[in-house]
Design a protein around this motif. Structure first.
Motif, PDB file in Angstrom:
ATOM      1  N   TYR A 115       9.512  26.630 -21.141  1.00 31.14           N
ATOM      2  CA  TYR A 115       9.649  25.730 -20.095  1.00 31.14           C
ATOM      3  C   TYR A 115       9.825  26.401 -18.875  1.00 31.14           C
ATOM      4  O   TYR A 115       8.667  26.749 -18.098  1.00 31.14           O
ATOM      5  CB  TYR A 115      10.396  24.478 -20.067  1.00 31.14           C
ATOM      6  N   ASP A 116      10.876  26.462 -18.437  1.00 28.59           N
ATOM      7  CA  ASP A 116      11.196  27.155 -17.006  1.00 28.59           C
ATOM      8  C   ASP A 116      11.544  28.604 -17.126  1.00 28.59           C
ATOM      9  O   ASP A 116      11.634  29.113 -16.015  1.00 28.59           O
ATOM     10  CB  ASP A 116      12.568  26.313 -16.444  1.00 28.59           C
ATOM     11  N   GLU A 117      11.397  29.156 -18.162  1.00 34.30           N
ATOM     12  CA  GLU A 117      11.490  30.480 -18.210  1.00 34.30           C
ATOM     13  C   GLU A 117      10.376  31.190 -19.265  1.00 34.30           C
ATOM     14  O   GLU A 117      10.834  31.592 -20.156  1.00 34.30           O
ATOM     15  CB  GLU A 117      13.094  30.896 -18.924  1.00 34.30           C
ATOM     16  N   PRO A 118       9.169  31.435 -18.538  1.00 30.41           N
ATOM     17  CA  PRO A 118       8.017  32.046 -19.382  1.00 30.41           C
ATOM     18  C   PRO A 118       8.326  33.392 -19.635  1.00 30.41           C
ATOM     19  O   PRO A 118       8.977  33.959 -18.795  1.00 30.41           O
ATOM     20  CB  PRO A 118       6.982  31.381 -18.579  1.00 30.41           C
ATOM     21  N   ILE A 119       7.773  33.897 -20.542  1.00 28.58           N
ATOM     22  CA  ILE A 119       7.862  35.334 -20.563  1.00 28.58           C
ATOM     23  C   ILE A 119       6.921  36.402 -19.414  1.00 28.58           C
ATOM     24  O   ILE A 119       7.065  37.211 -19.234  1.00 28.58           O
ATOM     25  CB  ILE A 119       7.089  35.788 -21.903  1.00 28.58           C
ATOM     26  N   ALA A 120       5.753  35.631 -19.049  1.00 24.95           N
ATOM     27  CA  ALA A 120       5.269  36.054 -17.944  1.00 24.95           C
ATOM     28  C   ALA A 120       4.813  35.317 -16.739  1.00 24.95           C
ATOM     29  O   ALA A 120       4.542  33.979 -17.152  1.00 24.95           O
ATOM     30  CB  ALA A 120       3.618  36.743 -18.478  1.00 24.95           C
ATOM     31  N   PHE A 121       4.799  35.641 -15.599  1.00 31.25           N
ATOM     32  CA  PHE A 121       4.573  34.816 -14.420  1.00 31.25           C
ATOM     33  C   PHE A 121       4.129  35.305 -13.092  1.00 31.25           C
ATOM     34  O   PHE A 121       4.029  36.674 -13.050  1.00 31.25           O
ATOM     35  CB  PHE A 121       6.021  34.094 -14.062  1.00 31.25           C
ATOM     36  N   ASN A 122       3.434  34.841 -12.152  1.00 32.66           N
ATOM     37  CA  ASN A 122       3.089  35.279 -11.060  1.00 32.66           C
ATOM     38  C   ASN A 122       2.172  36.419 -11.056  1.00 32.66           C
ATOM     39  O   ASN A 122       2.497  37.454 -10.425  1.00 32.66           O
ATOM     40  CB  ASN A 122       4.265  35.719 -10.117  1.00 32.66           C
ATOM     41  N   GLY A 123       1.144  36.189 -11.547  1.00 29.35           N
ATOM     42  CA  GLY A 123      -0.019  36.930 -11.775  1.00 29.35           C
ATOM     43  C   GLY A 123      -1.525  36.479 -11.084  1.00 29.35           C
ATOM     44  O   GLY A 123      -1.257  35.635 -10.192  1.00 29.35           O
ATOM     45  N   TYR A 124      -2.217  37.286 -11.132  1.00 28.69           N
ATOM     46  CA  TYR A 124      -3.714  36.802 -10.658  1.00 28.69           C
ATOM     47  C   TYR A 124      -4.645  37.515 -11.525  1.00 28.69           C
ATOM     48  O   TYR A 124      -4.482  38.626 -12.250  1.00 28.69           O
ATOM     49  CB  TYR A 124      -3.906  37.232  -9.447  1.00 28.69           C
ATOM     50  N   ALA A 142       2.249  32.776 -17.932  1.00 28.60           N
ATOM     51  CA  ALA A 142       1.651  32.694 -19.395  1.00 28.60           C
ATOM     52  C   ALA A 142       2.899  32.502 -20.179  1.00 28.60           C
ATOM     53  O   ALA A 142       3.892  33.398 -20.056  1.00 28.60           O
ATOM     54  CB  ALA A 142       0.815  34.064 -19.391  1.00 28.60           C
ATOM     55  N   HIS A 143       2.944  31.545 -21.184  1.00 25.31           N
ATOM     56  CA  HIS A 143       4.142  31.371 -21.838  1.00 25.31           C
ATOM     57  C   HIS A 143       3.557  31.020 -23.195  1.00 25.31           C
ATOM     58  O   HIS A 143       2.652  30.807 -23.601  1.00 25.31           O
ATOM     59  CB  HIS A 143       4.952  30.186 -21.422  1.00 25.31           C
ATOM     60  N   GLU A 298       9.590  15.625 -16.936  1.00 29.65           N
ATOM     61  CA  GLU A 298      11.037  15.032 -17.410  1.00 29.65           C
ATOM     62  C   GLU A 298      10.621  14.027 -18.742  1.00 29.65           C
ATOM     63  O   GLU A 298      11.599  14.135 -19.653  1.00 29.65           O
ATOM     64  CB  GLU A 298      11.491  14.050 -16.062  1.00 29.65           C
ATOM     65  N   ASP A 299       9.447  13.589 -18.760  1.00 29.09           N
ATOM     66  CA  ASP A 299       9.232  12.889 -19.895  1.00 29.09           C
ATOM     67  C   ASP A 299       9.225  13.627 -21.269  1.00 29.09           C
ATOM     68  O   ASP A 299       9.296  12.947 -22.539  1.00 29.09           O
ATOM     69  CB  ASP A 299       7.800  12.233 -19.883  1.00 29.09           C
ATOM     70  N   TYR A 300       9.044  14.994 -21.363  1.00 34.17           N
ATOM     71  CA  TYR A 300       9.047  15.742 -22.346  1.00 34.17           C
ATOM     72  C   TYR A 300      10.637  15.930 -22.726  1.00 34.17           C
ATOM     73  O   TYR A 300      10.694  16.466 -23.955  1.00 34.17           O
ATOM     74  CB  TYR A 300       8.327  16.802 -22.174  1.00 34.17           C
ATOM     75  N   ARG A 301      11.617  15.843 -22.187  1.00 35.97           N
ATOM     76  CA  ARG A 301      12.896  16.180 -22.342  1.00 35.97           C
ATOM     77  C   ARG A 301      13.116  17.521 -22.941  1.00 35.97           C
ATOM     78  O   ARG A 301      13.712  17.702 -23.996  1.00 35.97           O
ATOM     79  CB  ARG A 301      13.535  14.962 -23.209  1.00 35.97           C
ATOM     80  N   TYR A 302      12.747  18.482 -22.005  1.00 35.95           N
ATOM     81  CA  TYR A 302      12.976  19.806 -22.576  1.00 35.95           C
ATOM     82  C   TYR A 302      14.433  19.970 -22.556  1.00 35.95           C
ATOM     83  O   TYR A 302      15.116  19.621 -21.769  1.00 35.95           O
ATOM     84  CB  TYR A 302      12.538  20.686 -21.371  1.00 35.95           C
ATOM     85  N   PHE A 303      14.925  21.033 -23.646  1.00 41.05           N
ATOM     86  CA  PHE A 303      16.201  21.419 -23.581  1.00 41.05           C
ATOM     87  C   PHE A 303      16.009  22.910 -24.550  1.00 41.05           C
ATOM     88  O   PHE A 303      14.974  22.846 -25.166  1.00 41.05           O
ATOM     89  CB  PHE A 303      17.071  20.349 -24.410  1.00 41.05           C
ATOM     90  N   PRO A 304      16.940  23.772 -24.368  1.00 44.78           N
ATOM     91  CA  PRO A 304      16.828  24.833 -24.834  1.00 44.78           C
ATOM     92  C   PRO A 304      16.791  25.132 -26.399  1.00 44.78           C
ATOM     93  O   PRO A 304      17.645  24.181 -27.057  1.00 44.78           O
ATOM     94  CB  PRO A 304      18.144  25.868 -24.207  1.00 44.78           C
TER      95      PRO A 304
END
Length: 508
Positions: A115-124, A142-143, A298-304
């Protein structure tokens, strides 16, 4: 304004030129990639496509109580390589989360995702457009996650749940490793928005194939695109309300879905209406229809995810994987196109056929680029179409094609006999040499045998022989044809012609 209708409803559409004159489109593309790992994301079940339903399952992917997931290390490495190829930052620490809502095709009723901690981020990714320019698509993340099962709705005219009498569940796909690649809002495309969407997914498919992390078969669901589209009046900064067309499964359909949604939304806005945030279904005739109201995070109720340790790739691992990233496929194609001296149109045909890598590999085994292109781009494409398979799924290797080319170059085979050899290889009769020997296809090199066939053909057609002797050299074709038939096509036709003319006192 024009009108379009479809199975699931009717929508008014604004002419496309009017759309781009009034509105600025904003896109967001979410591409789901099934990884080609041998086993699933969190268990040891196989991932083979097309297996009997519900045969590649275990307590983990069936969501049985007490069954615990174990992370697939190869999938993690593939995710990192994808992130690196997309110029992303790789997280030194990340973890999985549970995404909760009613999943009729996921037995445990939640999806393990990030969710809020993907393995890869901020690319192009710099995407090559049809006119030769490039457009930079910014990558948000990219998660890693797992795929769901497959629902088949029986009794419905559309194949969807509406109107179905029975729904069947195949859990084989549940738990297959997925990478979801999400773009940042794509702005500034203007009239090129549908093209940018198509070329981005095309470039992403080619990149993933080059990384060898997925077979990217859109027809089998290995690569699926969700296309988000919104419109805002030109000059306004705030985004409009978006719709998300789900699971678009061909490159052409990505372009059609974006174009349709732009025209549909524009017609509503011009008429004073408002756009509903929803998912939509794409239909093969080019229109979309409503799905469900779009949920928020929020509808997906993510939790670790409590059953999995965080992922913390070391700097050494990331550096090693960075060294495995190949040259971008379109840069490779540009370079080899220059080497081969072929036109953009020819290269485009090879790309569309999935033949570029096969031709390149065949050339690496010693064949000329011209011969390799002729085999893969013509004869073998026809065979693949006849069998209903992808070109690279044919039962022949670039090394075997190169061997056939060599046999033709050596004079051991004619082009016609070479096609029979290739057909034998495709039929599983062995390598080219074995097929040639087994079918008795080698060229007749004994000139005395050829001369005997020539003499017999002339004797059988004295009227034609007399015409040739009288100077009507064009009549030689009938005798050459008779000799080739007598030798089962295994004589050198050019040499046969020379012998026929010599026997009739003529020169070539």
């Amino acid at each position: 304004m024009t009108t379009a209708s479809g199975v699931s409803g009717k929508a008014d559409l604004l002419d496309y030129d009017d759309v781009v004159a009034r509105f600025d489109p904003v896109l967001g593309l979410e591409v789901h990639v099934e990884l080609s790992t041998a086993t699933k994301m969190f268990c040891g079940c196989a991932t083979d496509f097309g297996a009997e339903p519900n045969t590649q399952v275990c307590p983990v992917c069936l969501g049985m109580p007490g069954a615990l997931p174990v992370l697939n290390a190869t999938a993690v490495e593939s995710a990192i390589r994808i992130g690196l190829a997309l110029n992303c930052e790789i997280a030194p620490w990340c973890r999985f989360a549970r995404k909760n809502y009613f999943y009729p095709d996921q037995p445990k009723n939640y999806q393990i995702s990030q969710y809020d901690e993907p393995i890869a981020f901020n690319g192009y990714l710099d995407v090559p457009l049809d006119d030769g320019s490039t457009f930079r698509v910014e990558i948000e993340r990219a998660h890693m996650e797992e795929d769901t099962g497959k629902l088949t709705h029986v009794g419905s005219d559309t194949g969807r749940i509406h109107g179905a009498t029975t729904s069947l569940l195949d859990v084989n796909r549940a738990g297959v490793p997925l990478i979801e690649i999400v773009t940042k809002p794509i702005e500034g495309t203007g009239a090129q928005a549908p093209e940018v969407a198509r070329t981005y997914v095309t470039a992403l498919r080619d990149l993933l194939r080059g990384l060898d992390v997925s077979d990217v078969r859109m027809d089998q669901g290995s690569l699926r695109c969700d296309a988000n589209v919104s419109l805002r009046p030109i000059g306004r900064k705030e985004f409009g309300t978006r719709t998300e067309t789900k699971n678009v499964n061909s490159l052409k359909s990505v372009e059609l879905a974006v174009r349709y949604e732009m025209r549909r939304q524009a017609a509503i806005l011009v008429a004073g209406g408002s756009i509903h945030q929803e998912t939509r279904h794409f239909h093969e005739d080019g229109h979309t229809s409503p799905g469900r109201t779009k949920e928020t995070a929020e509808d997906y109720r993510y939790f670790p995810e409590p059953d999995l340790e965080p992922v913390a790739p070391s700097a050494e691992l990331v550096a090693r994987l960075r060294g495995t990233i190949p040259e971008l496929p379109w840069l490779t194609r540009s370079r080899i196109q220059q080497d081969w001296g072929i036109s953009d149109e020819v290269m485009r045909d090879l790309v569309n056929a999935g033949a570029v890598e096969l031709v390149t590999a065949t050339v690496a085994h010693g064949a000329s680029s011209e011969a390799a292109r002729a085999w893969w781009g013509n004869f073998l494409v026809q065979k693949a179409n006849e069998l209903g398979v992808e070109l690279d799924a044919l039962a022949i290797t670039p090394a075997q094609v190169a061997k056939v080319v060599a046999l033709v170059d050596e004079g051991a085979l004619s082009n016609k006999l070479a096609r029979q050899v290739v057909e034998g290889v495709l039929a599983g009769e062995g390598d080219p040499d074995a097929v040639m020997a087994g079918r008795g296809l080698a060229m007749v090199r004994d000139e005395s045998l050829i001369q005997t066939a020539v003499d017999e053909a002339l004797a059988a057609s004295p009227d034609i022989a007399e015409k040739i002797r009288g100077g009507k050299v064009q009549a030689v074709g009938a005798i050459v044809g008779a000799v080739m038939k007598a030798t089962k096509g295994q004589a050198d036709a050019a040499r046969v012609r020379e012998l026929v003319l010599a026997a009739c006192g003529q020169s070539g």
